[in-house]
Design a protein around this motif. Structure first.
Motif, short mmCIF file in Angstrom:
data_model
loop_
_atom_site.label_atom_id
_atom_site.label_comp_id
_atom_site.label_asym_id
_atom_site.label_seq_id
_atom_site.Cartn_x
_atom_site.Cartn_y
_atom_site.Cartn_z
N ARG A 122 0.86 -1.19 0.00
CA ARG A 122 0.00 0.00 0.00
C ARG A 122 0.89 1.24 0.00
O ARG A 122 1.88 1.29 0.71
CB ARG A 122 -0.90 0.00 1.23
CG ARG A 122 -1.61 1.35 1.50
CD ARG A 122 -2.64 1.20 2.57
NE ARG A 122 -3.13 2.49 3.08
CZ ARG A 122 -4.29 2.66 3.68
NH1 ARG A 122 -5.10 1.63 3.88
NH2 ARG A 122 -4.66 3.84 4.11
N MET A 123 0.52 2.22 -0.83
CA MET A 123 1.27 3.47 -0.89
C MET A 123 0.32 4.65 -0.84
O MET A 123 -0.74 4.64 -1.47
CB MET A 123 2.12 3.54 -2.16
CG MET A 123 2.96 4.80 -2.27
SD MET A 123 4.08 4.77 -3.70
CE MET A 123 2.89 4.80 -5.04
N GLU A 124 0.72 5.68 -0.09
CA GLU A 124 -0.02 6.93 -0.03
C GLU A 124 0.89 8.03 -0.55
O GLU A 124 2.01 8.20 -0.06
CB GLU A 124 -0.44 7.21 1.41
CG GLU A 124 -1.32 6.10 1.99
CD GLU A 124 -1.59 6.27 3.48
OE1 GLU A 124 -1.29 7.35 4.03
OE2 GLU A 124 -2.11 5.31 4.09
N ARG A 125 0.42 8.77 -1.55
CA ARG A 125 1.23 9.81 -2.20
C ARG A 125 0.57 11.16 -1.96
O ARG A 125 -0.59 11.37 -2.30
CB ARG A 125 1.32 9.52 -3.70
CG ARG A 125 2.06 10.57 -4.52
CD ARG A 125 2.20 10.10 -5.95
NE ARG A 125 2.81 11.10 -6.82
CZ ARG A 125 2.12 11.96 -7.56
NH1 ARG A 125 0.79 11.94 -7.55
NH2 ARG A 125 2.75 12.83 -8.32
N MET A 126 1.34 12.07 -1.36
CA MET A 126 0.79 13.36 -0.98
C MET A 126 1.63 14.50 -1.53
O MET A 126 2.85 14.51 -1.38
CB MET A 126 0.74 13.47 0.55
CG MET A 126 -0.23 12.49 1.20
SD MET A 126 0.16 12.17 2.94
CE MET A 126 1.57 11.08 2.77
N ILE A 127 0.98 15.45 -2.20
CA ILE A 127 1.61 16.67 -2.68
C ILE A 127 0.84 17.83 -2.07
O ILE A 127 -0.40 17.82 -2.06
CB ILE A 127 1.58 16.76 -4.22
CG1 ILE A 127 2.35 15.59 -4.83
CG2 ILE A 127 2.16 18.08 -4.70
CD1 ILE A 127 2.29 15.54 -6.34
N ASP A 128 1.56 18.80 -1.55
CA ASP A 128 0.92 19.91 -0.84
C ASP A 128 -0.16 20.57 -1.70
O ASP A 128 0.08 20.93 -2.85
CB ASP A 128 1.99 20.94 -0.46
CG ASP A 128 1.44 22.00 0.48
OD1 ASP A 128 0.55 21.68 1.30
OD2 ASP A 128 1.89 23.17 0.39
N GLY A 129 -1.36 20.70 -1.14
CA GLY A 129 -2.47 21.34 -1.83
C GLY A 129 -3.27 20.43 -2.73
O GLY A 129 -4.24 20.88 -3.35
N GLU A 130 -2.88 19.15 -2.83
CA GLU A 130 -3.60 18.21 -3.68
C GLU A 130 -4.14 17.05 -2.85
O GLU A 130 -3.61 16.75 -1.78
CB GLU A 130 -2.68 17.68 -4.78
CG GLU A 130 -2.15 18.76 -5.72
CD GLU A 130 -1.33 18.19 -6.85
OE1 GLU A 130 -1.36 16.94 -7.03
OE2 GLU A 130 -0.66 18.96 -7.55
N PRO A 131 -5.21 16.39 -3.33
CA PRO A 131 -5.76 15.25 -2.59
C PRO A 131 -4.78 14.08 -2.55
O PRO A 131 -3.97 13.90 -3.47
CB PRO A 131 -7.03 14.88 -3.37
CG PRO A 131 -6.81 15.43 -4.75
CD PRO A 131 -6.01 16.68 -4.57
#
Length: 288
Positions: A122-131
Motif C-alpha cells: 500500500r502506498m499513499e502519495r501526498m503533494i501539498d495542496g492536492e488530494p
C-alpha cells in the motif's frame, strides 16, 4: 523466503537510475580508493573500491548486505520524500521559470510478505495542496483511489514469468551498476538519525549516490548528479520500521474508500491511457 520489491521501491530506484546521467568529475575520490588492493577476483569485483584494512566493511560487503536485506524482512513501513526539479546552478538551456523549482512528494508505504510467498502493498502519495492518492494491491490486482473522488479503479496485474516473490530488484540494479560504474565508499554520514554508508557509482559522465543504513542495510537516501542534464531526483527516507503486523483489510483501502465509492475494473492499457490523459490535463492547466 524470497521477497518481492514493492511498486514504490521499483519506481523510486528506477526513476533515479534512468532519469539522468551525472558528472563523475564532481565526485571526489577517497583515500580508500588509493589503497585499493586486487585479490584475484573477477574483473567486475576488481573494479570495486574497498575500504581501508581496519576491520571496516568493504564496498562489496556493504552491497552484498543490502541485497541480502531485501530478502530478510517480513514487513516494512516507510515514510519518505521524493524531490524532483531542475538544478538552479545549471548552465543548460532551461527556461528561467523552471530553474531551481522543485516538486516535493511525500510517500508513505507499507509492505507485507505472507507465508505463502504472496505480497501485499500500500502506498499513499501526498503533494501539498492536492488530494492524497492511494495505491494498494497484491500479485493479482492493484487498487487506486484519489481522496474525495467517487470512483476507485481496480487493475489486473501484468503477467510475468516466474514467481514475483523470487525477484530481487535491488540485486539486479546493484549488479548492473557494478558492471557499468566505478564504485566507491565516500564515508559515513548520519541521515535522519540513521548512521549510513555513503556509496557512489560513477563513470565519465554521471554520479549516483546511495546512503545505506549501517544497522539494517536499507537504502535511506538516493541522489543523482549530472553536468549535461540538470534534472535532479532525491529520494530520502524520513523514518521506517521493519517486521510489523497489518490487517489484510488495510491493503484493500477499506479505511479510505467509503460505501458510496464505485469500484471500476480496468485493464492495464486502459488505465495507462487514463493516467497519461490526466498528466496532459495537469500540464495544460499549468500552462494557462
Amino acid at each position: 523466503m524470497k521477497k518481492f520489491y514493492s511498486l514504490l521501491g521499483v519506481t523510486s530506484l528506477s526513476l533515479l537510475l534512468i532519469a539522468c546521467n551525472g558528472d563523475a568529475d564532481t565526485s571526489e575520490e577517497t583515500d580508500n580508493e588509493t589503497d585499493e588492493e586486487t585479490t584475484g577476483q573477477s574483473d567486475e569485483e576488481d573494479d570495486v573500491a574497498e575500504a581501508d584494512d581496519d576491520g571496516e566493511m568493504t564496498v562489496e560487503e556493504i552491497i552484498d548486505a543490502a541485497i541480502a536485506a531485501e530478502d530478510d524482512f517480513q514487513s516494512i513501513y516507510s515514510h519518505s520524500v521524493m524531490t524532483t526539479g531542475v538544478d538552479g546552478d545549471t548552465e543548460a538551456d532551461v527556461p528561467e521559470e523552471e530553474t531551481g523549482v522543485a516538486q516535493e512528494e511525500e510517500l508513505i508505504e507499507y509492505i507485507y510478505h505472507h507465508e505463502d510467498g504472496s505480497v501485499s502493498n500500500r502506498m499513499e502519495r501526498m503533494i501539498d495542496g492536492e488530494p492524497t492518492e492511494y495505491t494498494a494491491g497484491d500479485s493479482e490486482y492493484t487498487l487506486t483511489y484519489t481522496e474525495e473522488e467517487d470512483v476507485a479503479y481496480r487493475v489486473e496485474q501484468v503477467d510475468v514469468e516466474g514467481d514475483p516473490a523470487d525477484v530481487n530488484v535491488r540485486e539486479n540494479q546493484f549488479e548492473q551498476m557494478m558492471e557499468d560504474y566505478e564504485v566507491a565508499l565516500e564515508g559515513e554520514e548520519e541521515i535522519n538519525d540513521y548512521m549510513t554508508y555513503h556509496l557512489t557509482f560513477s563513470d565519465e559522465e554521471e554520479v549516483r549516490h546511495y546512503w545505506i543504513d549501517q544497522d539494517t542495510f536499507e537504502v535511506i537516501r538516493l541522489e543523482n548528479e549530472h553536468a549535461e542534464n540538470p534534472f535532479r531526483i532525491t529520494f530520502e527516507v524520513l523514518e521506517y520500521e521493519l517486521d510489523i503486523d497489518y490487517d489484510e483489510a488495510f491493503f484493500q483501502l477499506e479505511d479510505v474508500i467509503g460505501d458510496d465509492v464505485e469500484i471500476e475494473d480496468r485493464d492495464q492499457d486502459e488505465h495507462l491511457e487514463a493516467e497519461i490523459e490526466d498528466i496532459e490535463e495537469d500540464i495544460e492547466d499549468e500552462d494557462e
